[in-house]
Design an enzyme around this catalytic site. Sequence first.
Site, PDB file in Angstrom:
ATOM      1  N   HIS A 162       0.845  -1.209   0.000  1.00  0.00           N
ATOM      2  CA  HIS A 162       0.000   0.000   0.000  1.00  0.00           C
ATOM      3  C   HIS A 162       0.875   1.251   0.000  1.00  0.00           C
ATOM      4  O   HIS A 162       0.645   2.188  -0.779  1.00  0.00           O
ATOM      5  CB  HIS A 162      -0.907  -0.038   1.240  1.00  0.00           C
ATOM      6  CG  HIS A 162      -1.741   1.188   1.432  1.00  0.00           C
ATOM      7  ND1 HIS A 162      -3.084   1.245   1.105  1.00  0.00           N
ATOM      8  CD2 HIS A 162      -1.432   2.414   1.936  1.00  0.00           C
ATOM      9  CE1 HIS A 162      -3.558   2.443   1.397  1.00  0.00           C
ATOM     10  NE2 HIS A 162      -2.573   3.171   1.912  1.00  0.00           N
ATOM     11  N   GLU A 163       1.879   1.283   0.874  1.00  0.00           N
ATOM     12  CA  GLU A 163       2.750   2.450   0.960  1.00  0.00           C
ATOM     13  C   GLU A 163       3.614   2.598  -0.287  1.00  0.00           C
ATOM     14  O   GLU A 163       3.866   3.712  -0.755  1.00  0.00           O
ATOM     15  CB  GLU A 163       3.631   2.368   2.215  1.00  0.00           C
ATOM     16  CG  GLU A 163       2.859   2.310   3.531  1.00  0.00           C
ATOM     17  CD  GLU A 163       1.856   3.447   3.689  1.00  0.00           C
ATOM     18  OE1 GLU A 163       2.101   4.549   3.142  1.00  0.00           O
ATOM     19  OE2 GLU A 163       0.829   3.240   4.347  1.00  0.00           O
ATOM     20  N   HIS A 166       1.628   4.302  -2.901  1.00  0.00           N
ATOM     21  CA  HIS A 166       1.609   5.760  -2.707  1.00  0.00           C
ATOM     22  C   HIS A 166       2.845   6.395  -3.348  1.00  0.00           C
ATOM     23  O   HIS A 166       2.760   7.469  -3.954  1.00  0.00           O
ATOM     24  CB  HIS A 166       1.581   6.097  -1.215  1.00  0.00           C
ATOM     25  CG  HIS A 166       0.212   6.075  -0.607  1.00  0.00           C
ATOM     26  ND1 HIS A 166      -0.874   6.680  -1.195  1.00  0.00           N
ATOM     27  CD2 HIS A 166      -0.241   5.535   0.561  1.00  0.00           C
ATOM     28  CE1 HIS A 166      -1.942   6.506  -0.433  1.00  0.00           C
ATOM     29  NE2 HIS A 166      -1.589   5.817   0.634  1.00  0.00           N
ATOM     30  N   GLU A 240      -6.342   6.820  -1.332  1.00  0.00           N
ATOM     31  CA  GLU A 240      -6.220   5.693  -0.408  1.00  0.00           C
ATOM     32  C   GLU A 240      -6.821   4.426  -1.019  1.00  0.00           C
ATOM     33  O   GLU A 240      -6.264   3.335  -0.901  1.00  0.00           O
ATOM     34  CB  GLU A 240      -6.915   6.020   0.921  1.00  0.00           C
ATOM     35  CG  GLU A 240      -6.232   7.101   1.732  1.00  0.00           C
ATOM     36  CD  GLU A 240      -4.809   6.725   2.130  1.00  0.00           C
ATOM     37  OE1 GLU A 240      -4.513   5.513   2.295  1.00  0.00           O
ATOM     38  OE2 GLU A 240      -3.975   7.643   2.253  1.00  0.00           O
TER      39      GLU A 240
END
Length: 276
Positions: A162-163, A166, A240
Amino acid sequence: MVGQAFGLYTHQRNNRIRSGFLLVGLFALVYLTTCGLLLLGLRYSGVPRGRTPFAEARPPFWPWITGATTIWIVIGYQINVGLIASVSGAKDVAREDNPKLYRMLENLCISRGMTVPKLAIVESEALNAFASGVNDRQFTVTVTTGLLAHLDDAEVEAVLAHELTHIRNGDVKLMIIAIVIAGVISLIGEIIFRNAGRVRISSDDAKKGGGLAILVGVVVIAISWFLAIVIRLSLSRSREYLADAGAVELTKNPDAMISALLKIVGRAHIEGVPSG
C-alpha cells in the site's frame, strides 16, 4: 479530466499535473499573503492623500519574495523526511536489523522494478504505516512496532505494498508539496488572526485610509488562509482506495489487504504525533 482518476496510471498522471498547479499556487498565495501583510503594515504609516491601499501594497521587492519562496520549497524538499522522523521518533532499519521485513519490502520493489526505499520503525502500540520523501534518494516507508506485532506476514506485506503504491502514484510527493504550501500560509494566517485584537486604528488625518488598509489586508490574508486549507482538503480520499488496489495488484492477495484494514481501523493514531 484532471480532477478525476479512473485508474492507477491516470491517477499517477493527474498527480503530476496537480503537483505543478500546487507549486504555481504556492507562489500566488505567497504574493497574496505578502500584499495582505503590507496592507496591515500601513496602519503604522497611514495612506498618503490621493493614494489607495492597493497602490501602497505594490512592493519593489517581488524578486526577493520569489527567491525566498523558492528557497522555502528547496528546504521543504530537503528536510521533509528528517522532520517527519523527528516528530514521529522513527529510526532507520537496515537489512541486518530486521531481515524478514526488509526482504518483504525488497521483493515487492523487485516485482515492479522500483528502487527499494529506506525502511524505518516507530516504537508505538498504534497500527500505522506511512511513506515519506520526494525522490528515490529520500523515499522511506515507516511502520510501527504495534503494526508488526498485531499483523501476520501477509498482512504486513499488504501494508508495505500500500505504501509503495503511494510512492509509485506520486501521492507522497504531492502531499509534501501541499504541506509546504498549507503549512507556511496557515502559520502566517494563524499569527495574524491571533493578534488581530491588538490592532488600533488611528483617527489622525495623517493616517487617513489606514482603517481601509487594515480591513483589506485582513481580508486578503483570510482568503490566502482559506485557499491553503482548500488545497489541503482537495487531495481526494480516492488516493487511499487506489493505494489499496495497487497493493492487491502487487501482492495478488486481496484477503490480506482486507484483513489488515479491519485490524488497523480505529487503532492507527500514534500518541503525541499529529495525524497530518
